[in-house]
Design a protein around this motif. Structure first.
Motif, PDB file in Angstrom:
ATOM      1  N   UNK A  61     -17.987 -35.360  24.671  1.00  5.98           N
ATOM      2  CA  UNK A  61     -17.008 -35.506  23.591  1.00  5.98           C
ATOM      3  C   UNK A  61     -17.644 -35.281  22.226  1.00  5.98           C
ATOM      4  N   UNK A  62     -18.770 -35.929  21.970  1.00  9.86           N
ATOM      5  CA  UNK A  62     -19.408 -35.814  20.657  1.00  9.86           C
ATOM      6  C   UNK A  62     -19.989 -34.415  20.439  1.00  9.86           C
ATOM      7  N   UNK A  63     -20.432 -33.764  21.519  1.00  9.83           N
ATOM      8  CA  UNK A  63     -21.028 -32.434  21.390  1.00  9.83           C
ATOM      9  C   UNK A  63     -20.049 -31.438  20.788  1.00  9.83           C
ATOM     10  N   UNK A  64     -18.762 -31.592  21.083  1.00 11.14           N
ATOM     11  CA  UNK A  64     -17.750 -30.647  20.611  1.00 11.14           C
ATOM     12  C   UNK A  64     -16.937 -31.185  19.430  1.00 11.14           C
ATOM     13  N   UNK A  65     -17.239 -32.392  19.008  1.00 12.30           N
ATOM     14  CA  UNK A  65     -16.464 -32.999  17.927  1.00 12.30           C
ATOM     15  C   UNK A  65     -16.648 -32.219  16.623  1.00 12.30           C
ATOM     16  N   UNK A  66     -15.549 -31.781  16.043  1.00 14.80           N
ATOM     17  CA  UNK A  66     -15.619 -30.889  14.878  1.00 14.80           C
ATOM     18  C   UNK A  66     -16.372 -31.514  13.711  1.00 14.80           C
ATOM     19  N   UNK A  67     -16.105 -32.784  13.442  1.00 15.94           N
ATOM     20  CA  UNK A  67     -16.770 -33.419  12.308  1.00 15.94           C
ATOM     21  C   UNK A  67     -18.274 -33.503  12.536  1.00 15.94           C
ATOM     22  N   UNK A  68     -18.678 -33.909  13.732  1.00 12.45           N
ATOM     23  CA  UNK A  68     -20.102 -34.058  14.004  1.00 12.45           C
ATOM     24  C   UNK A  68     -20.807 -32.707  14.064  1.00 12.45           C
ATOM     25  N   UNK A  69     -20.136 -31.690  14.612  1.00 10.98           N
ATOM     26  CA  UNK A  69     -20.736 -30.351  14.614  1.00 10.98           C
ATOM     27  C   UNK A  69     -20.993 -29.883  13.184  1.00 10.98           C
ATOM     28  N   UNK A  70     -20.005 -30.088  12.314  1.00 12.14           N
ATOM     29  CA  UNK A  70     -20.174 -29.695  10.918  1.00 12.14           C
ATOM     30  C   UNK A  70     -21.291 -30.452  10.235  1.00 12.14           C
ATOM     31  N   UNK A  71     -21.354 -31.762  10.464  1.00 17.53           N
ATOM     32  CA  UNK A  71     -22.396 -32.572   9.833  1.00 17.53           C
ATOM     33  C   UNK A  71     -23.782 -32.178  10.324  1.00 17.53           C
ATOM     34  N   UNK A  72     -23.911 -31.948  11.630  1.00 20.84           N
ATOM     35  CA  UNK A  72     -25.212 -31.546  12.186  1.00 20.84           C
ATOM     36  C   UNK A  72     -25.611 -30.155  11.693  1.00 20.84           C
ATOM     37  N   UNK A  73     -24.627 -29.249  11.583  1.00 18.39           N
ATOM     38  CA  UNK A  73     -24.937 -27.913  11.066  1.00 18.39           C
ATOM     39  C   UNK A  73     -25.491 -27.991   9.646  1.00 18.39           C
ATOM     40  N   UNK A  74     -24.889 -28.819   8.811  1.00 25.08           N
ATOM     41  CA  UNK A  74     -25.376 -28.997   7.441  1.00 25.08           C
ATOM     42  C   UNK A  74     -26.742 -29.676   7.431  1.00 25.08           C
ATOM     43  N   UNK A  75     -26.924 -30.660   8.295  1.00 26.24           N
ATOM     44  CA  UNK A  75     -28.203 -31.374   8.377  1.00 26.24           C
ATOM     45  C   UNK A  75     -29.320 -30.411   8.775  1.00 26.24           C
TER      46      UNK A  75
END
Length: 370
Positions: free
Chosen positions: A283-297
């Motif tokens: 679930x978290x792997x595909x979560x849009x918010x977390x993907x965006x945050x990790x991409x920025x990180x």
């Protein structure tokens, strides 16, 4: 499946899952990175792309003591003259080879590409582990992007070399756009460890072109053809595409953060939650918010690694991003100041996963662990 193409210069390409053979209809100038028949040649009659994969998708051993002997053996098996043939090897299924032609006014160029970059992607300058020894086979990992470029006009020798530069930059642009990481370092990949290229053009002086760089229309056409063909070939072979890269774990793989590393840390604190942990990771792997945050990180990490940001600047923004994640999920996994930014992120993600699991246990105390 056999596919047949008439190329922009009148040559024929016959493509099966095992081999793609370019048979010349007239004399050609060829610039090849192949071990056999490589370099600049004007006496070749054919070029091939050969898949070394056999039964059950297992790559076959090299024939002979080096790649040149192997490619000569392949040429003979394909019914070609090894003295007047050059070729490239791949582990890709050549049913997935892509042929793209671009045209503008009287210019036209065809790119034929096979590719896979999921296990052998590298950045130029990554640590290397192989050396050549006379008489000893030198096997390399599978995963190759092979590019064949065909043009119906003569190119000056320097223009043929320039076309290799232009096409290589186009290939690298695709990998960088899709954020493909190196398989051995924290860098973004520039290619694979075994990429090859063959340029096929006309002969003679009439209509000869001297430039195929990025300022010239033929260079633009070549780059567009390569970019489209590489993108499609990678998708056909392994499903690699922008949608697949919309993933926390895909973005973090080059830093050594995987489902396994996260699971092992979480299960030491919450034993018996293996199935629930897997569901949470998916679930978290595909979560849009977390993907965006990790991409920025991750971008912050890259900026710091290349000296574009100071450690303090990157750390401040990293803490800000993780704070946004805390607010979004309405929980406060601790932001531990670890030895580096990636370790900080890994520990934070573990705490976020465990917060999810603990909340699930609180809400569903009777749910049986699986």
């Amino acid at each position: 499946m056999e596919r047949n193409f008439e190329l922009c210069n009148g040559d024929r390409l016959t493509c099966t899952e095992q081999a793609a053979i370019f048979r010349f209809s007239a004399p050609r100038m060829v610039l090849s990175t192949g071990a056999n028949g490589g370099g600049m040649r004007g006496d070749l009659t054919a070029v091939f792309n050969y898949s070394d994969c056999g039964r059950a998708g297992v790559c076959q051993p090299m024939e002979g003591n080096n790649l040149q002997e192997h490619q000569r053996a392949v040429a003979r098996r394909l019914g070609l003259d090894p003295d007047h043939t050059t070729g490239l090897d791949t582990a890709a299924n050549l049913d997935n080879m892509v042929v793209i032609t671009k045209r503008w006014e009287d210019l036209q160029i065809t790119a034929a590409v096979s590719g896979g970059a999921d296990v052998n992607a590298l950045c130029a300058g990554d640590p290397a582990f192989l050396t050549e020894t006379d008489g000893s086979p030198c096997p390399v990992p599978p995963g190759t992007i092979n590019i064949f470029l065909i043009i119906d006009r003569p190119l000056a020798p320097g223009a043929m070399a320039e076309l290799i530069m232009t096409a290589t930059e186009a290939k690298t642009a695709v990998l960088r756009d899709l954020m493909q990481g190196s398989s051995v370092s924290h860098e973004l990949a520039t290619g694979t460890g075994t990429d090859g290229m063959v340029i096929i053009c006309g002969t003679g002086q009439e209509g000869m072109l001297l430039n195929v760089g990025k300022h010239f229309k033929l260079g633009e056409l070549a780059a567009l053809a390569v970019r489209e063909a590489v993108t499609e070939a990678l998708f056909r072979q392994t499903g690699f595409c922008a949608k697949e890269q919309h993933s926390v774990l895909r973005r973090l793989h080059r830093f050594g953060i995987t489902a396994e590393t996260l699971s092992s840390q979480c299960l030491t604190q919450l034993p018996g939650q293996y199935a629930a942990l897997n569901r949470t990771l998916v679930k978290l792997d595909q979560d849009s918010f977390l993907v965006g945050a990790v991409a920025l990180y991750v971008h912050l990490v890259d900026q710091y690694r290349t000296g574009m940001m100071t450690g303090l600047e990157a750390a401040d923004w990293a803490e800000h991003l993780l704070g946004e994640v805390q607010q979004h999920y309405r929980c406060e996994p601790p932001i531990t100041q670890a030895t580096d930014l990636i370790e900080t992120l890994e520990q934070f993600l573990c705490q976020l996963i465990m917060a999810n699991l603990r909340e699930r246990v609180r809400l569903y105390p009777d749910e049986r662990p699986i």
